[in-house]
Design a protein around this motif. Structure first.
Motif, short mmCIF file in Angstrom:
data_model
loop_
_atom_site.label_atom_id
_atom_site.label_comp_id
_atom_site.label_asym_id
_atom_site.label_seq_id
_atom_site.Cartn_x
_atom_site.Cartn_y
_atom_site.Cartn_z
N HIS A 1 0.83 -1.21 0.00
CA HIS A 1 0.00 0.00 0.00
C HIS A 1 0.86 1.26 0.00
O HIS A 1 0.61 2.21 -0.76
CB HIS A 1 -0.91 -0.01 1.24
CG HIS A 1 -1.80 1.19 1.34
ND1 HIS A 1 -2.87 1.40 0.49
CD2 HIS A 1 -1.77 2.26 2.19
CE1 HIS A 1 -3.46 2.54 0.80
NE2 HIS A 1 -2.82 3.09 1.83
N ARG A 2 1.91 1.26 0.81
CA ARG A 2 2.82 2.41 0.86
C ARG A 2 3.55 2.59 -0.48
O ARG A 2 3.74 3.72 -0.95
CB ARG A 2 3.82 2.23 2.00
CG ARG A 2 4.68 3.47 2.30
CD ARG A 2 3.94 4.52 3.10
NE ARG A 2 3.39 4.00 4.35
CZ ARG A 2 4.07 3.86 5.49
NH1 ARG A 2 5.34 4.22 5.56
NH2 ARG A 2 3.47 3.40 6.56
N LEU A 3 3.98 1.47 -1.07
CA LEU A 3 4.63 1.54 -2.38
C LEU A 3 3.73 2.19 -3.42
O LEU A 3 4.15 3.07 -4.18
CB LEU A 3 5.01 0.13 -2.85
CG LEU A 3 6.40 -0.40 -2.56
CD1 LEU A 3 6.54 -1.82 -3.13
CD2 LEU A 3 7.47 0.49 -3.14
N LYS A 4 2.47 1.75 -3.46
CA LYS A 4 1.54 2.29 -4.45
C LYS A 4 1.32 3.78 -4.24
O LYS A 4 1.21 4.55 -5.20
CB LYS A 4 0.21 1.55 -4.36
CG LYS A 4 0.22 0.16 -4.98
CD LYS A 4 -1.18 -0.42 -5.06
CE LYS A 4 -1.16 -1.74 -5.79
NZ LYS A 4 -2.51 -2.30 -5.97
N LYS A 5 1.24 4.21 -2.97
CA LYS A 5 1.05 5.62 -2.69
C LYS A 5 2.20 6.45 -3.27
O LYS A 5 1.98 7.53 -3.83
CB LYS A 5 0.94 5.85 -1.18
CG LYS A 5 -0.38 5.41 -0.59
CD LYS A 5 -0.41 5.59 0.92
CE LYS A 5 -0.40 7.03 1.35
NZ LYS A 5 -0.56 7.17 2.82
N TYR A 6 3.41 5.94 -3.15
CA TYR A 6 4.56 6.69 -3.67
C TYR A 6 4.62 6.65 -5.19
O TYR A 6 5.01 7.63 -5.83
CB TYR A 6 5.85 6.19 -3.04
CG TYR A 6 6.18 6.94 -1.76
CD1 TYR A 6 6.88 8.14 -1.80
CD2 TYR A 6 5.74 6.48 -0.53
CE1 TYR A 6 7.16 8.85 -0.64
CE2 TYR A 6 6.01 7.19 0.65
CZ TYR A 6 6.72 8.37 0.58
OH TYR A 6 6.97 9.08 1.73
N ILE A 7 4.24 5.53 -5.78
CA ILE A 7 4.19 5.48 -7.25
C ILE A 7 3.19 6.52 -7.75
O ILE A 7 3.47 7.27 -8.70
CB ILE A 7 3.80 4.07 -7.74
CG1 ILE A 7 4.92 3.08 -7.45
CG2 ILE A 7 3.50 4.09 -9.25
CD1 ILE A 7 4.55 1.62 -7.72
#
Length: 403
Positions: free
Chosen positions: A311-317
């Motif tokens: 979830h955190r990865l997607k937010k940064y992408i």
């Protein structure tokens, strides 16, 4: 430097470790690699592999008292292979230095003034800069005649505009205590963004890349035309993505709450957020392979930890897609990024409207080479690009001393 001096020794000094590589910069060939672990303990270990001679790894165990003893032991191993520290072919020693602040924006030949400035930055990098300084001082004492070059993790990120680097706190307080976003893993982000452009057959100045450096420490960067315009780590390497043992982004008031309500000291909060959080805090494991194994066995804690990580990865992408405006590629790198296919698949799942997709068969391939894992129809390339921080340090070091 003599015309025959084409070798660079790269040193990465930790508080109780010394990682090294010797490279010949005529063709970037690795001549030897190794690691000294548990310096200062009775069970110190030195692992050395002489690649130039095609030799097998050699391991020795026994007490290594300090970094000076460690570097001397490394020198003895290199000498045994005809690659000694006293060789006239050695052009320079390149040192990884984690924090260079705003003072150091490029590789720098180390003198007493530079050492003093690196030491002045210790308060903003208390876990890293002291160890880096120890390695530098040790190497300078052993080879005072040789150029020693500092290559800074933060340097690549100094191109961030002020609106990305500034925190929204009182300006006078921030300036007085040098509180701003510096970013880390810069040598990796520089190398991978450049290699991604090469993989696409384009000049780095033409390419916008989101780099995801996913190891035990993890960071993301938005790179526009070869220049970093934003990155996830901040004043310290604690900010940003969920990591192996670090929390990443967190409401700063959590620290006040823990002090007031839980009675925790500043040091205890520091240890909690840096060493007992992230994946290990969520599920007790910080090895993605073990987490995936537990998920396959139906472990709900491991599954939740994985979902939070993704979830955190997607937010940064998503955030960095907005920052860049146009994204040409998303590049995965470092231990998890290069080897964990489920992480790559999950990170871009559901982002098809943003032009992102992963081809399952390409994603499943294991390779040490840069490669695309997105289908041909995808608007944004998804790449796996093995990082090479040691080569990046060696190249920057050699370019400086041979100029």
């Amino acid at each position: 430097m003599t015309a025959t001096a084409t070798r660079v020794l790269v040193l990465n000094s930790g508080s109780s470790s010394l990682k090294y590589q010797l490279l010949d910069m005529t063709d970037a060939t690795r001549l030897a690699v190794g690691l000294v672990e548990r310096i200062g303990e009775e069970t110190s270990r030195l692992s050395h592999t002489p690649l130039a001679a095609g030799g097998d790894k050699r391991e020795t165990e026994g007490p290594i008292a300090d970094h000076e003893a460690a570097l001397k032991a490394v020198g003895a191993e290199l000498t045994a292979d005809g690659l000694g520290l006293d060789s006239p072919e050695l052009a320079a020693i390149g040192h990884r230095v984690v924090h260079g602040g705003l003072e150091f924006t490029e590789p720098t030949v180390i003198d007493d003034a530079v050492l003093k400035e690196i030491e002045r930055l210790v308060p903003v990098a208390p876990l890293h800069n002291p160890a880096n300084l120890t390695g530098i001082r040790t190497a300078r004492a052993l080879r005072p005649d040789l150029p020693q070059v500092a290559v800074f993790d933060t340097a690549f990120h100094t191109t961030m505009p002020e609106h990305a680097a500034r925190y929204a706190i009182d300006v006078a307080t921030a300036d007085a205590h040098r509180i701003r976003r510096y970013g880390f893993h810069g040598t990796s982000h520089a190398y991978v963004s450049r290699k991604t452009a090469e993989l696409l057959g384009k000049d780095p100045a033409e390419v916008n890349v989101i780099v995801l450096h996913l190891g035990n420490g993890a960071s993301a960067s938005a790179v526009a035309g070869g220049r970093c315009v934003d990155t996830s780590m901040g004043l310290t390497p604690l900010e940003g993505l969920v990591m192996g043992t670090r929390s990443g982004d967190i409401d700063p008031a959590v620290t006040f709450h823990l002090k007031r309500v839980a009675g925790m000291s500043e040091d205890e909060v520091d240890v909690l957020l840096n060493k007992k959080s992230g994946l290990i805090g969520l599920c007790g494991d910080n090895d993605m392979r073990e987490i995936r194994r537990r998920i396959d066995e139906g472990d709900e804690r491991a599954a939740l930890a994985f979902d939070i990580y993704i979830h955190r990865l997607k937010k940064y992408i998503g955030a960095y897609s907005a920052v860049l405006g146009r994204v040409d590629a998303v590049a995965f790198t470092a231990g998890v990024g290069e080897n964990a296919a489920p992480v790559r698949e999950a990170a871009v799942a559901g982002l098809e409207e943003m032009g992102l997709a992963v081809d399952a068969s390409l994603n499943a391939v294991r390779s040490g080479e840069p490669r695309l894992i997105s289908p041909e129809y995808a608007r944004v390339a998804v790449a796996v690009v093995p990082t090479d921080e040691e080569l990046e340090i060696a190249q920057q070091t050699y370019a400086l001393v041979s100029a």
